[in-house]
Design a protein around this motif. Structure first.
Motif, PDB file in Angstrom:
ATOM      1  N   ARG A   2       0.822  -1.202   0.000  1.00  0.00           N
ATOM      2  CA  ARG A   2       0.000   0.000   0.000  1.00  0.00           C
ATOM      3  C   ARG A   2       0.860   1.259   0.000  1.00  0.00           C
ATOM      4  N   ARG A   3       1.995   1.193   0.681  1.00  0.00           N
ATOM      5  CA  ARG A   3       2.863   2.354   0.790  1.00  0.00           C
ATOM      6  C   ARG A   3       3.845   2.466  -0.372  1.00  0.00           C
ATOM      7  N   GLY A   4       3.924   1.431  -1.201  1.00  0.00           N
ATOM      8  CA  GLY A   4       4.767   1.494  -2.379  1.00  0.00           C
ATOM      9  C   GLY A   4       6.256   1.430  -2.099  1.00  0.00           C
ATOM     10  N   TYR A   5       6.638   0.772  -0.998  1.00  0.00           N
ATOM     11  CA  TYR A   5       8.055   0.676  -0.667  1.00  0.00           C
ATOM     12  C   TYR A   5       8.763  -0.318  -1.587  1.00  0.00           C
ATOM     13  N   GLY A   6      10.065  -0.166  -1.702  1.00  0.00           N
ATOM     14  CA  GLY A   6      10.854  -1.034  -2.571  1.00  0.00           C
ATOM     15  C   GLY A   6      11.539  -2.136  -1.793  1.00  0.00           C
ATOM     16  N   LYS A   7      12.797  -1.897  -1.414  1.00  0.00           N
ATOM     17  CA  LYS A   7      13.593  -2.902  -0.711  1.00  0.00           C
ATOM     18  C   LYS A   7      13.724  -2.533   0.758  1.00  0.00           C
ATOM     19  N   ALA A   8      13.664  -3.547   1.637  1.00  0.00           N
ATOM     20  CA  ALA A   8      13.772  -3.329   3.080  1.00  0.00           C
ATOM     21  C   ALA A   8      15.135  -3.753   3.588  1.00  0.00           C
ATOM     22  N   LEU A   9      15.639  -3.018   4.587  1.00  0.00           N
ATOM     23  CA  LEU A   9      16.700  -3.553   5.426  1.00  0.00           C
ATOM     24  C   LEU A   9      16.031  -4.006   6.713  1.00  0.00           C
ATOM     25  N   ILE A  10      16.148  -5.288   7.014  1.00  0.00           N
ATOM     26  CA  ILE A  10      15.599  -5.842   8.254  1.00  0.00           C
ATOM     27  C   ILE A  10      16.665  -5.728   9.337  1.00  0.00           C
ATOM     28  N   VAL A  11      16.348  -5.065  10.426  1.00  0.00           N
ATOM     29  CA  VAL A  11      17.281  -4.870  11.538  1.00  0.00           C
ATOM     30  C   VAL A  11      16.869  -5.801  12.671  1.00  0.00           C
ATOM     31  N   THR A  12      17.775  -6.695  13.057  1.00  0.00           N
ATOM     32  CA  THR A  12      17.438  -7.714  14.051  1.00  0.00           C
ATOM     33  C   THR A  12      18.714  -8.216  14.703  1.00  0.00           C
ATOM     34  N   ASP A  13      18.645  -9.346  15.395  1.00  0.00           N
ATOM     35  CA  ASP A  13      19.858  -9.936  15.972  1.00  0.00           C
ATOM     36  C   ASP A  13      20.001 -11.381  15.529  1.00  0.00           C
ATOM     37  N   ALA A  14      21.211 -11.883  15.675  1.00  0.00           N
ATOM     38  CA  ALA A  14      21.534 -13.211  15.146  1.00  0.00           C
ATOM     39  C   ALA A  14      20.734 -14.311  15.819  1.00  0.00           C
ATOM     40  N   GLN A  15      20.418 -14.150  17.099  1.00  0.00           N
ATOM     41  CA  GLN A  15      19.663 -15.179  17.815  1.00  0.00           C
ATOM     42  C   GLN A  15      18.261 -15.328  17.239  1.00  0.00           C
ATOM     43  N   LEU A  16      17.625 -14.210  16.901  1.00  0.00           N
ATOM     44  CA  LEU A  16      16.283 -14.272  16.323  1.00  0.00           C
ATOM     45  C   LEU A  16      16.308 -14.888  14.935  1.00  0.00           C
ATOM     46  N   VAL A  17      17.411 -14.700  14.223  1.00  0.00           N
ATOM     47  CA  VAL A  17      17.559 -15.371  12.929  1.00  0.00           C
ATOM     48  C   VAL A  17      17.721 -16.875  13.148  1.00  0.00           C
ATOM     49  N   ALA A  18      18.589 -17.246  14.094  1.00  0.00           N
ATOM     50  CA  ALA A  18      18.899 -18.654  14.325  1.00  0.00           C
ATOM     51  C   ALA A  18      17.695 -19.449  14.810  1.00  0.00           C
ATOM     52  N   CYS A  19      16.837 -18.822  15.615  1.00  0.00           N
ATOM     53  CA  CYS A  19      15.703 -19.572  16.174  1.00  0.00           C
ATOM     54  C   CYS A  19      14.457 -19.512  15.285  1.00  0.00           C
ATOM     55  N   GLY A  20      14.561 -18.908  14.124  1.00  0.00           N
ATOM     56  CA  GLY A  20      13.472 -18.943  13.156  1.00  0.00           C
ATOM     57  C   GLY A  20      12.431 -17.849  13.283  1.00  0.00           C
ATOM     58  N   VAL A  21      12.613 -16.912  14.210  1.00  0.00           N
ATOM     59  CA  VAL A  21      11.628 -15.848  14.371  1.00  0.00           C
ATOM     60  C   VAL A  21      11.621 -14.919  13.163  1.00  0.00           C
ATOM     61  N   VAL A  22      12.797 -14.562  12.683  1.00  0.00           N
ATOM     62  CA  VAL A  22      12.878 -13.649  11.535  1.00  0.00           C
ATOM     63  C   VAL A  22      12.277 -14.300  10.291  1.00  0.00           C
ATOM     64  N   GLU A  23      12.438 -15.612  10.177  1.00  0.00           N
ATOM     65  CA  GLU A  23      11.898 -16.316   9.013  1.00  0.00           C
ATOM     66  C   GLU A  23      10.377 -16.225   8.934  1.00  0.00           C
ATOM     67  N   LYS A  24       9.719 -16.042  10.086  1.00  0.00           N
ATOM     68  CA  LYS A  24       8.273 -15.856  10.071  1.00  0.00           C
ATOM     69  C   LYS A  24       7.883 -14.624   9.265  1.00  0.00           C
TER      70      LYS A  24
END
Length: 382
Positions: A27-49
């Protein structure tokens, strides 16, 4: 006297709220995102959601996962470099307070490059441009960073944390989804939950409090006090209630400030990397007793919001009941009893007290605190 309220443009609540992320982006017409997070959230699958939904919609993104607890100037500068390198035009913050705060700093500096040293953002920095658009997805029920105009950065070189207050940093949209919070370990649910309670109590008694924020803070206290124990025990409905309660607290304190608990907690994070929620939880009863005589009937209202019958009690009894209720909640959810248990050293007290005295949050305390009084409070909590 005029009053100001600043909130998100859009917020989504309830399990499955992150399903609204892709429609918001499109709706907002955005292009590419930078996702800001931490490695633990990536490792445990939260970011993948989240990324799985972006992938399914064909939306482009890059992940920056170098955020650390109590994020530092260096981490912010690394994230800023990653944002510029990525070619992204908006940000998605996934995590608790540390990724959210880092994301805010990245967004603000990207839009206001004259603050690239980061330190100059301390206090109420005179930024001119709104942050790069931020969509915020909290994974803890505590900091409410997704709805506040505040963020906190650690200056490792000078062993201090500094608070930045900027209406330009508030995320445009927030997604308050308990599905993103279920995986929190009990200790984190406890620490972030009492952090949220601290926000509500300090926001209720701070010097800038007024009728609208009072209503928000009392409701937040009610929700948190009735839900935190069950949330820590893993009950799904309570996790969802905590997600709401911490957000409601954020709606209030973001607009009126906090007090001495936060002023004293920030140096502990800078000196010992103490988890912010744990520091707040240990300090809260001590500072409540210190402030009690400067709060009128408000502790009675706090006690009532926490489920106590103190309508006909003396004011002194009602105040002590509110404090003891907080102490009981801390014990029940496993909060350490003393600052010594989280590494505080007696020989640092004078330096800690000076840092707390100088902290921007301390100015909102209902009782004007002297450095020697702050030092005594640290000693009592030790």
């Amino acid at each position: 006297m005029t009053k100001r309220m600043i909130l998100n443009e859009t917020s989504w609540f309830g399990r499955g709220a992150i399903n609204e992320l892709v429609p918001e982006v499109m709706r907002r017409g955005y292009g590419k995102a930078l996702i800001v997070t931490d490695a633990q959230l990536v490792a445990c699958g939260v970011v993948e959601k989240v990324t799985s939904k972006l992938d399914a919609a064909g939306l482009n993104y890059q992940v920056f996962d170098a955020v650390t607890p109590n994020p530092t100037i260096k981490v912010v500068q690394q994230g800023l470099a990653a944002f510029h390198q990525s070619g992204a035009n908006y940000l998605i913050a996934i995590g608790g307070g540390s990724p959210q705060d880092t994301c805010k700093a990245i967004g603000i500096i990207s839009a206001n490059p004259e603050f690239e040293d980061v330190r100059s953002l301390e206090g109420m920095a005179p930024t001119r441009s709104p942050s790069v658009p931020i969509l915020a997805i909290p994974t803890t029920a505590g900091t409410a960073a997704e709805v506040t105009v505040n963020y906190v950065i650690t200056d490792e070189e000078n062993r201090r944390k500094f608070v930045c207050i900027d209406p330009h940093d508030i995320p445009l949209a927030a997604f308050i989804d308990a599905d993103m919070m279920d995986g929190m370990p009990p200790s984190l649910k406890a620490a972030t939950g009492v952090d949220a309670l601290t926000h509500a109590i300090e926001g209720y008694i701070t010097r800038g409090a007024w009728e609208l924020t009072d209503a928000l803070h009392l409701k937040a206290i009610e929700i948190i006090a009735s839900s935190l124990r069950d949330s820590v025990a893993g009950k799904a409905e309570a996790v969802e209630k905590m997600a709401l309660g911490q957000y409601v607290a954020g709606m209030g304190f973001s607009n009126v400030g906090l007090g001495l608990v936060h002023g004293m907690a920030h140096p502990l994070g800078a000196f010992y990397n103490t988890p912010h929620g744990v520091a707040n939880a240990i300090l809260l009863p001590h500072v409540m007793r210190y402030n009690a005589e400067f709060t009128g009937e408000k502790y009675r209202h706090i006690a009532q919001a926490m489920g106590l019958e103190v309508t006909h009690a003396t004011l002194e009894h009602a105040r002590e009941a509110a404090i003891q209720s907080v102490e009981s909640l801390n014990r029940d959810v496993g909060i350490p009893a003393t600052l010594r248990e989280v590494g505080m050293r007696k020989e640092d007290i004078q330096e800690l007290a000076q840092a707390a005295f100088d902290d921007v949050c301390t100015g909102g305390n209902p009782r004007e605190a002297k450095i020697e009084e702050i030092a005594e409070l640290y000693l009592k909590a030790l």
